[in-house]
Scaffold this motif. Structure first.
Motif, PDB file in Angstrom:
ATOM      1  N   GLU A  29       0.817  -1.207   0.000  1.00  0.00           N
ATOM      2  CA  GLU A  29       0.000   0.000   0.000  1.00  0.00           C
ATOM      3  C   GLU A  29       0.859   1.268   0.000  1.00  0.00           C
ATOM      4  OE1 GLU A  29      -4.167   1.059   2.040  1.00  0.00           O
ATOM      5  OE2 GLU A  29      -3.559  -0.774   1.095  1.00  0.00           O
ATOM      6  N   ASN A  54      -7.840  -1.457  -4.316  1.00  0.00           N
ATOM      7  CA  ASN A  54      -6.843  -2.364  -3.738  1.00  0.00           C
ATOM      8  C   ASN A  54      -7.476  -3.416  -2.837  1.00  0.00           C
ATOM      9  OD1 ASN A  54      -4.317  -3.410  -3.270  1.00  0.00           O
ATOM     10  ND2 ASN A  54      -3.886  -2.040  -1.567  1.00  0.00           N
ATOM     11  N   GLU A  55      -8.633  -3.102  -2.264  1.00  0.00           N
ATOM     12  CA  GLU A  55      -9.273  -4.072  -1.366  1.00  0.00           C
ATOM     13  C   GLU A  55      -9.856  -5.265  -2.129  1.00  0.00           C
ATOM     14  OE1 GLU A  55     -11.883  -1.973   1.409  1.00  0.00           O
ATOM     15  OE2 GLU A  55     -10.455  -0.332   1.311  1.00  0.00           O
ATOM     16  N   SER A 101     -10.041  -5.151   7.747  1.00  0.00           N
ATOM     17  CA  SER A 101      -8.719  -5.510   7.233  1.00  0.00           C
ATOM     18  C   SER A 101      -7.774  -4.335   7.429  1.00  0.00           C
ATOM     19  CB  SER A 101      -8.822  -5.865   5.749  1.00  0.00           C
ATOM     20  OG  SER A 101      -9.384  -4.760   5.059  1.00  0.00           O
ATOM     21  N   TRP A 102      -6.639  -4.372   6.756  1.00  0.00           N
ATOM     22  CA  TRP A 102      -5.632  -3.314   6.888  1.00  0.00           C
ATOM     23  C   TRP A 102      -5.470  -2.599   5.546  1.00  0.00           C
ATOM     24  CZ3 TRP A 102      -2.719  -0.533  10.162  1.00  0.00           C
ATOM     25  CH2 TRP A 102      -1.542   0.060   9.686  1.00  0.00           C
ATOM     26  N   HIS A 103      -6.132  -1.450   5.391  1.00  0.00           N
ATOM     27  CA  HIS A 103      -5.975  -0.619   4.187  1.00  0.00           C
ATOM     28  C   HIS A 103      -5.902   0.830   4.640  1.00  0.00           C
ATOM     29  CE1 HIS A 103      -6.364  -3.693   1.164  1.00  0.00           C
ATOM     30  NE2 HIS A 103      -7.408  -4.186   1.802  1.00  0.00           N
ATOM     31  N   GLY A 116     -10.392   4.320   5.644  1.00  0.00           N
ATOM     32  CA  GLY A 116      -9.451   3.202   5.689  1.00  0.00           C
ATOM     33  C   GLY A 116      -9.855   2.105   6.652  1.00  0.00           C
ATOM     34  N   GLU A 166       5.714  -0.179   4.345  1.00  0.00           N
ATOM     35  CA  GLU A 166       4.850   0.962   4.051  1.00  0.00           C
ATOM     36  C   GLU A 166       5.404   2.309   4.488  1.00  0.00           C
ATOM     37  OE1 GLU A 166       0.914   0.063   5.435  1.00  0.00           O
ATOM     38  OE2 GLU A 166       0.694  -1.583   4.009  1.00  0.00           O
ATOM     39  N   HIS A 215      -1.793   7.525   7.588  1.00  0.00           N
ATOM     40  CA  HIS A 215      -1.184   6.233   7.316  1.00  0.00           C
ATOM     41  C   HIS A 215       0.125   6.088   8.096  1.00  0.00           C
ATOM     42  CE1 HIS A 215       0.436   3.362   3.947  1.00  0.00           C
ATOM     43  NE2 HIS A 215       0.381   2.786   5.113  1.00  0.00           N
TER      44      HIS A 215
END
Lengths: 281, 288
Positions: A157, A173-174, B53-55, B63, B248, B256
């Motif tokens: 990411e 992206n998910e 989830s992780w976004h 996010g 990241e 983020h």
């Protein structure tokens, strides 16, 4: 030997004195706005490249300071318009409503799909690629390859390669169901070269270099156009975008000099090291 | 007169050194807290365990921030590596100290030291180009929890072996002589005298190995596959917390970036729990 007290005290005084000299010095330098400072803001894709170019420029022009701040292409446009930055960095084409700014393209960013060299698949359509990345196709035999599960390699990411890829295929992206997530391009290429059934996407600069130097990967064409630096430079390859420097009006003085330098052949090596495609031959 | 004054100065310098060393930890924790505060404030602690989830790059509202799969991955990889490396490391130290001929013992020691000195990226690269393709042929995709455990095991093995060896070196020689006088066999001496007597040292060895496994980043990043998920099999890719930060951080901004500092804070917390546990065990079970 045990240190003698007056010596210790002298050293302590010296250190304190130095601290007092250094700190006010720093702050007064920062506040000082002068003719010899260039401020760049914008795209986080272009910012690392410009930092490198700026270092080179500063060493050629003693006394000039180039300040590079990232914050996204939109910030680059906004800051250039409002005069907060001398130059904005924008990692896309200027939109129709942004034509009041002048864009100076300095490089292109291209992304290509790679698979293992021994994989018999010669090309994939855009639909097939989307299906593979969203896990609707999960076996190579469905696209004309061997009977083996597909290992989908995705980018971490925040990377501009990922942004470009998902933007082009209008994915989120998910939605992508990856079997491996990688950081830099080199890691992606090693992962695909080490796995006969993997598919991934990386910067075209690295991929072409490695494929020519006997790394076991194959670059897939996209929409019938071969993945090559040449096609990216010409603007033909679909998965690519320009990296622009934008200014309001006509640049003058040191700013014009900097833009000329950033677009000259002298910086091609730096551009290649960041896996972008230089435009000047 | 002058002598005592310089003594005082020396004491103050030493106190300063002590204070500085302690303060570094406090400053690091403070910095982590400061940097992660925006994420904790905007996202809230609960969402770090309850999100889908992780976004994180879509920002605090759009996010997803679930850290649990990464904590699970870190714990599983560490536990697996320690379970494999502890018996191997202690076993090799026992062999070198009590069974191997003198010359072999020397060579063995040097080789273990060499293994300890190899930088972690080298292990990672080896894992990526040799180990992962090998496992991929057997159980695709190859980049998996299993690969991470294997690489971590090899990396913490020398730490455990060297420290276990040091623990054996520190055993009072009377123990061994008494054991010989009683006519105990070598195997019995190792089992009933050496291992119980060096319990505390062996525990420290395993603990330092565990700490290294939790904190290891580059090698794991290269072989674990880095997909954020709770693994249902050992051959599935996972992402550890350290790998997450390394992957990241370079491209993260604002929210983020701050969320990644929460990961750092979490890692610090895990190490603190480990150290606290060690303190508890070593006071209650070994010396007490």
């Amino acid at each position: 030997m045990i240190p003698r007290p007056h010596l210790v005290r002298a050293i302590a005084l010296l250190v304190l004195g130095l601290l007092f000299c250094v700190f006010p010095g720093c702050s007064s330098n920062d506040a000082d706005q002068n003719e010899n400072q260039i401020v760049l803001t914008g795209s986080s894709t272009v910012a690392p490249l410009m930092s490198e170019i700026a270092k080179q420029f500063e060493s050629l022009h003693p006394g000039v300071r180039v300040d590079v701040q990232s914050g996204g292409s939109s910030r680059g446009v906004a800051d250039a318009r409002r005069g907060l930055a001398d130059i904005g960095m924008v990692s896309r084409d200027l939109k129709a409503e942004e034509q009041d700014l002048t864009a100076f393209p300095l490089a292109r960013d291209g992304v290509c799909v790679i698979i293992h060299r021994d994989n018999p698949v010669a090309s994939l359509t855009d639909d097939q690629l989307v299906a593979i990345y969203t896990d609707r196709i999960n076996n190579w035999k469905e696209v004309g390859g061997a009977d083996a599960p597909i290992t989908v390699v995705n980018k971490a990411e925040g990377r501009s390669t990922l942004e470009l890829f998902v933007g082009h295929f209008q994915l989120n992206n998910e939605q992508i169901k990856a079997d491996a997530v990688i950081g830099d391009n080199e890691q992606g290429i090693k992962t695909v070269a080490g796995n006969r059934h993997a598919i991934g996407y990386v910067s075209i600069g690295t991929a072409e270099y490695d494929a020519k130097h006997d790394v076991e990967i194959k670059l897939l064409p996209l929409a019938g156009i071969a993945a090559s630096i040449e096609n990216v430079r010409a603007g033909d390859f679909p998965l690519s975008r320009p990296l622009n420097l934008v200014v309001q009006g006509t640049p003058t003085g040191i700013v014009a000099e900097f833009i000329d330098f950033a677009r000259s052949r002298d910086v091609n090596q730096i551009i290649l090291e960041q896996y972008f495609v230089p435009l000047s031959q | 007169m002058s002598r005592s004054r310089s003594d005082v100065t020396l004491v103050w310098i030493l106190r300063g050194c002590g204070l500085l060393t302690g303060a570094i930890t406090v400053v690091i924790v403070g910095f982590l807290l400061w940097e992660s505060l925006p994420a904790i404030r905007d996202v809230g602690v609960r969402r770090f365990v309850s999100d889908q989830s992780w976004h994180p790059s879509a920002g605090a509202t759009g996010g997803q921030f679930n850290l649990v799969p990464m904590m699970v991955a870190t714990s599983l990889a560490t536990a697996g590596a320690v379970l494999l490396a502890a018996p191997l490391g202690i076993g090799s130290a026992v062999f070198a100290h009590f069974y191997a001929p003198r010359r072999l013992r020397h060579t063995h020691g040097k080789m273990i030291e060499l293994l300890a000195g190899i930088p972690s990226v080298v292990y990672g690269l080896w894992g990526l180009v040799v180990l992962v393709p090998l496992i991929a042929r057997w159980h695709p995709p190859g980049t998996s929890l299993f690969s991470a455990i294997i690489v971590l095991t090899i990396m913490i093995l020398p730490t455990i072996a060297l420290l276990a060896g040091a623990a054996f070196d520190n055993l009072p020689s009377e123990y061994l002589r008494a054991s010989a006088a009683l006519g105990l066999s070598r195997g019995r001496t190792v089992l009933s005298v050496v291992l119980p007597a060096s319990r505390s040292g062996l525990f420290t060895a395993v603990l330092l190995g565990t700490g290294r496994a939790i904190g290891e980043t580059m090698a794991v990043l290269m072989v674990a596959g880095n997909v954020v998920q709770n693994p249902t099999s050992i051959f599935q890719p996972v992402r550890t917390i350290t790998a997450n930060i390394a992957l990241e951080m370079a491209y993260a901004m604002e929210g983020h970036r701050s969320a990644l500092f929460v990961c750092g804070l979490l890692l610090m917390g895990m190490v603190m729990v480990l150290v606290g546990f060690a303190e508890w065990v070593s006071q209650g079970r070994i010396h007490g």
